[in-house]
Design a protein around this motif. Structure first.
Motif, PDB file in Angstrom:
ATOM      1  N   ALA A 105       0.793  -1.120   0.107  1.00  0.00           N
ATOM      2  CA  ALA A 105       0.094  -0.097   0.085  1.00  0.00           C
ATOM      3  C   ALA A 105       0.672   1.137  -0.138  1.00  0.00           C
ATOM      4  O   ALA A 105       1.736   1.358   1.201  1.00  0.00           O
ATOM      5  N   LYS A 106       0.794   2.001  -0.902  1.00  0.00           N
ATOM      6  CA  LYS A 106       1.561   3.163  -1.134  1.00  0.00           C
ATOM      7  C   LYS A 106       0.658   4.435  -0.781  1.00  0.00           C
ATOM      8  O   LYS A 106      -0.383   4.664  -1.328  1.00  0.00           O
ATOM      9  N   VAL A 107       1.065   4.982   0.351  1.00  0.00           N
ATOM     10  CA  VAL A 107       0.392   6.118   0.960  1.00  0.00           C
ATOM     11  C   VAL A 107       1.116   7.159   0.430  1.00  0.00           C
ATOM     12  O   VAL A 107       2.120   7.695   0.914  1.00  0.00           O
ATOM     13  N   TYR A 108       0.573   7.937  -0.469  1.00  0.00           N
ATOM     14  CA  TYR A 108       1.119   9.313  -1.007  1.00  0.00           C
ATOM     15  C   TYR A 108       1.130  10.572   0.193  1.00  0.00           C
ATOM     16  O   TYR A 108       0.221  10.817   0.992  1.00  0.00           O
ATOM     17  N   LYS A 109       2.185  11.187   0.254  1.00  0.00           N
ATOM     18  CA  LYS A 109       2.441  12.227   1.219  1.00  0.00           C
ATOM     19  C   LYS A 109       1.760  13.397   0.676  1.00  0.00           C
ATOM     20  O   LYS A 109       1.433  13.598  -0.620  1.00  0.00           O
ATOM     21  N   ASP A 110       1.197  14.201   1.373  1.00  0.00           N
ATOM     22  CA  ASP A 110       0.653  15.544   0.908  1.00  0.00           C
ATOM     23  C   ASP A 110       1.661  16.460   0.234  1.00  0.00           C
ATOM     24  O   ASP A 110       2.856  16.391   0.553  1.00  0.00           O
ATOM     25  N   ALA A 111       1.264  17.177  -0.477  1.00  0.00           N
ATOM     26  CA  ALA A 111       2.059  18.353  -1.336  1.00  0.00           C
ATOM     27  C   ALA A 111       2.939  18.941  -0.422  1.00  0.00           C
ATOM     28  O   ALA A 111       4.221  19.103  -0.684  1.00  0.00           O
ATOM     29  N   SER A 112       2.460  19.327   0.549  1.00  0.00           N
ATOM     30  CA  SER A 112       3.531  20.115   1.432  1.00  0.00           C
ATOM     31  C   SER A 112       4.541  19.528   2.257  1.00  0.00           C
ATOM     32  O   SER A 112       5.601  19.762   2.595  1.00  0.00           O
ATOM     33  N   GLN A 113       4.496  18.056   2.146  1.00  0.00           N
ATOM     34  CA  GLN A 113       5.414  17.082   2.761  1.00  0.00           C
ATOM     35  C   GLN A 113       6.272  16.681   1.742  1.00  0.00           C
ATOM     36  O   GLN A 113       7.425  16.175   1.946  1.00  0.00           O
ATOM     37  N   ARG A 114       5.857  16.434   0.602  1.00  0.00           N
ATOM     38  CA  ARG A 114       6.669  15.799  -0.437  1.00  0.00           C
ATOM     39  C   ARG A 114       8.055  16.789  -0.965  1.00  0.00           C
ATOM     40  O   ARG A 114       8.094  17.976  -0.853  1.00  0.00           O
ATOM     41  N   SER A 115       9.217  16.169  -1.079  1.00  0.00           N
ATOM     42  CA  SER A 115      10.397  16.723  -1.307  1.00  0.00           C
ATOM     43  C   SER A 115      10.685  16.615  -2.890  1.00  0.00           C
ATOM     44  O   SER A 115      11.610  16.977  -3.538  1.00  0.00           O
ATOM     45  N   PHE A 116       9.705  16.005  -3.786  1.00  0.00           N
ATOM     46  CA  PHE A 116       9.936  15.925  -5.117  1.00  0.00           C
ATOM     47  C   PHE A 116       9.887  17.199  -5.697  1.00  0.00           C
ATOM     48  O   PHE A 116       9.129  18.180  -5.511  1.00  0.00           O
ATOM     49  N   LYS A 117      10.839  17.767  -6.436  1.00  0.00           N
ATOM     50  CA  LYS A 117      10.974  18.968  -7.138  1.00  0.00           C
ATOM     51  C   LYS A 117      10.407  19.064  -8.659  1.00  0.00           C
ATOM     52  O   LYS A 117      10.450  18.067  -9.013  1.00  0.00           O
ATOM     53  N   GLN A 118      10.340  20.347  -8.891  1.00  0.00           N
ATOM     54  CA  GLN A 118       9.607  20.501 -10.138  1.00  0.00           C
ATOM     55  C   GLN A 118       8.275  19.994 -10.620  1.00  0.00           C
ATOM     56  O   GLN A 118       8.346  19.302 -11.543  1.00  0.00           O
ATOM     57  N   ALA A 119       7.443  19.748  -9.585  1.00  0.00           N
ATOM     58  CA  ALA A 119       6.230  18.991 -10.086  1.00  0.00           C
ATOM     59  C   ALA A 119       5.621  19.617 -11.056  1.00  0.00           C
ATOM     60  O   ALA A 119       4.837  18.822 -12.014  1.00  0.00           O
ATOM     61  N   ALA A 120       5.573  20.798 -11.364  1.00  0.00           N
ATOM     62  CA  ALA A 120       4.811  21.535 -12.478  1.00  0.00           C
ATOM     63  C   ALA A 120       5.360  21.096 -13.876  1.00  0.00           C
ATOM     64  O   ALA A 120       4.504  20.710 -14.723  1.00  0.00           O
ATOM     65  N   ALA A 121       6.766  20.715 -14.004  1.00  0.00           N
ATOM     66  CA  ALA A 121       7.194  20.363 -15.121  1.00  0.00           C
ATOM     67  C   ALA A 121       6.635  18.824 -15.503  1.00  0.00           C
ATOM     68  O   ALA A 121       6.328  18.412 -16.620  1.00  0.00           O
ATOM     69  N   TYR A 122       6.299  18.060 -14.553  1.00  0.00           N
ATOM     70  CA  TYR A 122       5.578  16.816 -14.731  1.00  0.00           C
ATOM     71  C   TYR A 122       3.979  16.738 -15.055  1.00  0.00           C
ATOM     72  O   TYR A 122       3.453  15.867 -15.639  1.00  0.00           O
ATOM     73  N   GLN A 123       3.652  18.028 -14.457  1.00  0.00           N
ATOM     74  CA  GLN A 123       2.018  18.107 -14.576  1.00  0.00           C
ATOM     75  C   GLN A 123       1.499  18.697 -16.000  1.00  0.00           C
ATOM     76  O   GLN A 123       0.445  18.560 -16.393  1.00  0.00           O
ATOM     77  N   GLU A 124       2.583  19.161 -16.924  1.00  0.00           N
ATOM     78  CA  GLU A 124       2.143  19.723 -18.109  1.00  0.00           C
ATOM     79  C   GLU A 124       1.580  18.782 -18.933  1.00  0.00           C
ATOM     80  O   GLU A 124       2.126  17.441 -19.112  1.00  0.00           O
TER      81      GLU A 124
END
Length: 285
Positions: A43-62
């Motif tokens: 079970a993969k529990v996603y962290k909230d956006a405020s807790q994620r350290s993944f950078k440049q999320a906007a580039a991936y959401q395009e």
């Protein structure tokens, strides 16, 4: 172990019966080993956006879209509701990518359901039932490095033929069992045709593989599979049966700077016109 709060809804709904252990905690999620009837899954529990350290999320959401226009506007404006929708899109992106990859023959964990920010999927294990190790934790011989590199390049090609670029591929999100490498962690996977950064992300993924495997097989250090794969894909010539060489002929023609500037300006004007068109279609409230 005690059931984490985020997993309680799945347990109450009968989707999981028991939480066995925490498997790992990463930059975007915490993964638990769970029992579902007589099946052991994760079970993969996603962290909230405020807790994620993944950078440049906007580039991936395009290139990621939602069908509901109200949701799309809320996401664009960054409202509380819009941020919630962005999180759902982020979670669903991995589920969609996993299903598409599995259908294309890519070796990935099979997803079962994504519920309340938790992705339930198959646990990648070895023949003795142990959790499969990460590629980074396995000592490789020269021959093994060549075999696994070739297998993973083929997996990258299968993904791209299905229109997907992993976007964050490295030895840290590849598991290894007796059947070979298994690719994991795809919430940042992108649509190859809908993201302007797809070419550079694909090349970065492949170069990450090159950097890792060349430690064991130095002859891989100067290969250019990333450039070769994308060049074939852009020309409409890439198929799962394409024979790759890892070499790309250099283009020695002089760069036409003026033509490049004109192309950039044209793209900017088209983007502005598209934005004005989209804004004109928004209903009044």
């Amino acid at each position: 172990m005690k059931t984490p709060k985020r997993l309680l809804p799945l347990q109450e709904e009968g989707m999981i019966d028991e939480v066995l252990s925490q498997l790992m905690s990463g930059k975007e999620a915490i993964v638990y080993v769970v029992r579902c009837g007589d099946q052991i899954r994760c079970a993969k529990v996603y962290k909230d956006a405020s807790q994620r350290s993944f950078k440049q999320a906007a580039a991936y959401q395009e290139g990621r879209t939602v069908k509901n226009s109200r949701q799309a506007r809320a996401m664009q404006k960054g409202t509380k509701y819009g941020r919630k929708m962005q999180e759902e899109v982020w979670h669903n992106a991995e589920v969609d990518a996993l299903y598409k990859c599995a259908a294309a023959g890519v070796r990935v964990p099979i997803p079962h359901i994504c519920f309340e920010g938790v992705l339930l999927m198959d646990l990648v294990s070895t023949e003795d039932g142990a959790v499969a190790p990460r590629l980074n934790d396995v000592a490789l011989s020269h021959a093994q490095a060549l075999v696994y590199h070739e297998e993973l390049i083929y997996q990258v090609v299968l993904m791209l033929c299905a229109g997907i670029v992993h976007g964050d591929l490295s030895e840290f999100n590849i598991l290894l069992n007796e059947q070979g490498p298994v690719i994991i962690d795809l919430p940042q996977a992108i649509n190859a045709a809908g993201n302007i950064g797809a070419a550079s992300m694909l090349e970065r993924d492949v170069n990450n593989l090159r950097s890792y495997f060349s430690q064991f097989a130095p002859e891989l250090a100067h290969t250019q599979y990333g450039k070769e794969i994308w060049k074939l894909f852009a020309a409409g010539l890439l198929t799962p049966e394409t024979v790759l060489t890892g070499k790309v002929a250099q283009d020695k023609r002089p760069v036409n700077v003026r033509a490049v500037v004109e192309e950039i300006e044209l793209a900017r004007q088209e983007a502005e016109e598209r934005q004005r068109y989209l804004e004109s279609r928004q209903p009044e409230y």
